[in-house]
Design a protein around this motif. Structure first.
Motif, PDB file in Angstrom:
ATOM      1  N   PHE A   1      71.760 -19.315  29.525  1.00  0.00           N
ATOM      2  CA  PHE A   1      70.603 -19.228  28.636  1.00  0.00           C
ATOM      3  C   PHE A   1      70.541 -17.848  28.010  1.00  0.00           C
ATOM      4  N   THR A   2      69.805 -17.789  26.908  1.00  0.00           N
ATOM      5  CA  THR A   2      69.513 -16.509  26.271  1.00  0.00           C
ATOM      6  C   THR A   2      68.006 -16.292  26.351  1.00  0.00           C
ATOM      7  N   VAL A   3      67.597 -15.082  26.014  1.00  0.00           N
ATOM      8  CA  VAL A   3      66.189 -14.716  26.076  1.00  0.00           C
ATOM      9  C   VAL A   3      65.738 -14.291  24.687  1.00  0.00           C
ATOM     10  N   ALA A   4      64.539 -14.731  24.310  1.00  0.00           N
ATOM     11  CA  ALA A   4      63.954 -14.327  23.029  1.00  0.00           C
ATOM     12  C   ALA A   4      62.486 -13.997  23.249  1.00  0.00           C
ATOM     13  N   ALA A   5      62.035 -12.940  22.602  1.00  0.00           N
ATOM     14  CA  ALA A   5      60.633 -12.530  22.734  1.00  0.00           C
ATOM     15  C   ALA A   5      59.775 -13.366  21.781  1.00  0.00           C
ATOM     16  N   PRO A   6      58.796 -14.089  22.323  1.00  0.00           N
ATOM     17  CA  PRO A   6      57.927 -14.865  21.431  1.00  0.00           C
ATOM     18  C   PRO A   6      56.864 -13.969  20.800  1.00  0.00           C
TER      19      PRO A   6
ATOM     20  N   LEU B   1      49.060 -20.817  25.795  1.00  0.00           N
ATOM     21  CA  LEU B   1      50.032 -19.738  25.572  1.00  0.00           C
ATOM     22  C   LEU B   1      51.458 -20.160  25.918  1.00  0.00           C
ATOM     23  N   ALA B   2      51.635 -20.934  26.982  1.00  0.00           N
ATOM     24  CA  ALA B   2      52.983 -21.404  27.335  1.00  0.00           C
ATOM     25  C   ALA B   2      53.570 -22.214  26.187  1.00  0.00           C
ATOM     26  N   LEU B   3      52.777 -23.133  25.637  1.00  0.00           N
ATOM     27  CA  LEU B   3      53.255 -23.964  24.533  1.00  0.00           C
ATOM     28  C   LEU B   3      53.467 -23.136  23.267  1.00  0.00           C
ATOM     29  N   ALA B   4      52.548 -22.225  22.980  1.00  0.00           N
ATOM     30  CA  ALA B   4      52.678 -21.381  21.791  1.00  0.00           C
ATOM     31  C   ALA B   4      53.940 -20.526  21.852  1.00  0.00           C
ATOM     32  N   LYS B   5      54.255 -19.999  23.034  1.00  0.00           N
ATOM     33  CA  LYS B   5      55.465 -19.176  23.184  1.00  0.00           C
ATOM     34  C   LYS B   5      56.718 -20.008  22.932  1.00  0.00           C
ATOM     35  N   ALA B   6      56.769 -21.201  23.509  1.00  0.00           N
ATOM     36  CA  ALA B   6      57.935 -22.071  23.300  1.00  0.00           C
ATOM     37  C   ALA B   6      58.055 -22.468  21.836  1.00  0.00           C
TER      38      ALA B   6
ATOM     39  N   ALA C   1      61.090 -21.714  19.251  1.00  0.00           N
ATOM     40  CA  ALA C   1      61.754 -22.919  18.712  1.00  0.00           C
ATOM     41  C   ALA C   1      61.741 -22.924  17.183  1.00  0.00           C
ATOM     42  N   ALA C   2      60.712 -22.346  16.574  1.00  0.00           N
ATOM     43  CA  ALA C   2      60.658 -22.275  15.113  1.00  0.00           C
ATOM     44  C   ALA C   2      61.801 -21.436  14.556  1.00  0.00           C
ATOM     45  N   LEU C   3      62.254 -20.447  15.332  1.00  0.00           N
ATOM     46  CA  LEU C   3      63.355 -19.577  14.911  1.00  0.00           C
ATOM     47  C   LEU C   3      64.712 -20.112  15.344  1.00  0.00           C
ATOM     48  N   GLN C   4      64.721 -20.962  16.389  1.00  0.00           N
ATOM     49  CA  GLN C   4      65.971 -21.532  16.912  1.00  0.00           C
ATOM     50  C   GLN C   4      65.783 -23.039  17.063  1.00  0.00           C
ATOM     51  N   PRO C   5      65.712 -23.770  15.953  1.00  0.00           N
ATOM     52  CA  PRO C   5      65.304 -25.176  15.972  1.00  0.00           C
ATOM     53  C   PRO C   5      66.270 -26.127  16.684  1.00  0.00           C
TER      54      PRO C   5
END
Length: 197
Positions: free
Chosen positions: A31-36, A55-60, A64-68
């Motif tokens: 996996f990779t890590v991305a800052a939401p 917040l959990a859903l908003a972060k995901a 996901a909007a940047l890595q669809p």
């Protein structure tokens, strides 16, 4: 002749938390890590439970909007003292105040995890009830000087010396208190189509 398995979608942890990153490595998945980019300010009248889920859903969703094409995990934890949200203290003074508030009390750590992927979006809550000992000011001070848990909701690390502050932990997902409920995370990842080892 055996068919080779179809390649899996990339997995992304939408969090900068080192605790969540360490926990996710237990699943032996790349996996990779991305800052939401998510504002974590509670909404007026928002309960700790609702805040953690939102917040959990908003972060995901933000990642996901940047890595669809990816499968994205988002998570959040809010310490809930009788309906009052306690966030990360950030410094010694606020951590001292939090632990004084929580001594002798049962605190619910509302830990939420969300998984978002193409055609899939689910969020689950893994609440953990934690009963704190009736701590003296001296015990609180010694603990904070030793562990400095200023980046932890509720000002204590149960995976470290913070376990000595507690009388009991009640949870059906043992890693939820550390910040990522791996039983629920695994269930959501399988539902999203990821093959786990």
């Amino acid at each position: 002749m055996l068919e080779s398995p179809a390649p899996q979608r990339p997995l992304v942890l939408g969090s900068t938390s080192r605790y969540r990153r360490e926990l996710l490595t237990r699943l032996h998945l790349p996996f990779t890590v991305a800052a939401p980019a998510v504002d974590e300010t509670p909404l007026p009248g928002e309960t700790p439970r609702t805040l953690a889920l939102r917040l959990a859903l908003a972060k995901a969703q933000a990642v996901a909007a940047l890595q669809p094409k990816a499968i994205v995990i988002g998570s959040d934890q809010v310490a809930d003292l009788h309906g009052q949200s306690l966030g990360k203290p950030g410094n010694h003074e606020r951590a001292t105040a939090q632990l004084r508030q929580m001594r002798g009390q049962t605190v619910v750590f509302q830990t939420a995890v969300a998984v978002v992927a193409p055609g899939f979006s689910q969020v689950e809550l893994a609440p953990v009830q934690v009963r704190f000992r009736d701590l003296s000011d001296a015990e609180i001070e010694r603990y904070l000087r030793a562990e400095q848990p200023y980046d932890c909701a509720g000002s204590a690390k149960s995976e470290g010396l913070g376990i000595t502050l507690l009388d009991a932990i009640d949870s059906d997902d043992p890693t939820a208190l550390i910040g990522l409920p791996l039983i629920r995370t695994s269930r959501l990842l399988r539902a999203a189509g990821l093959v786990l080892p």
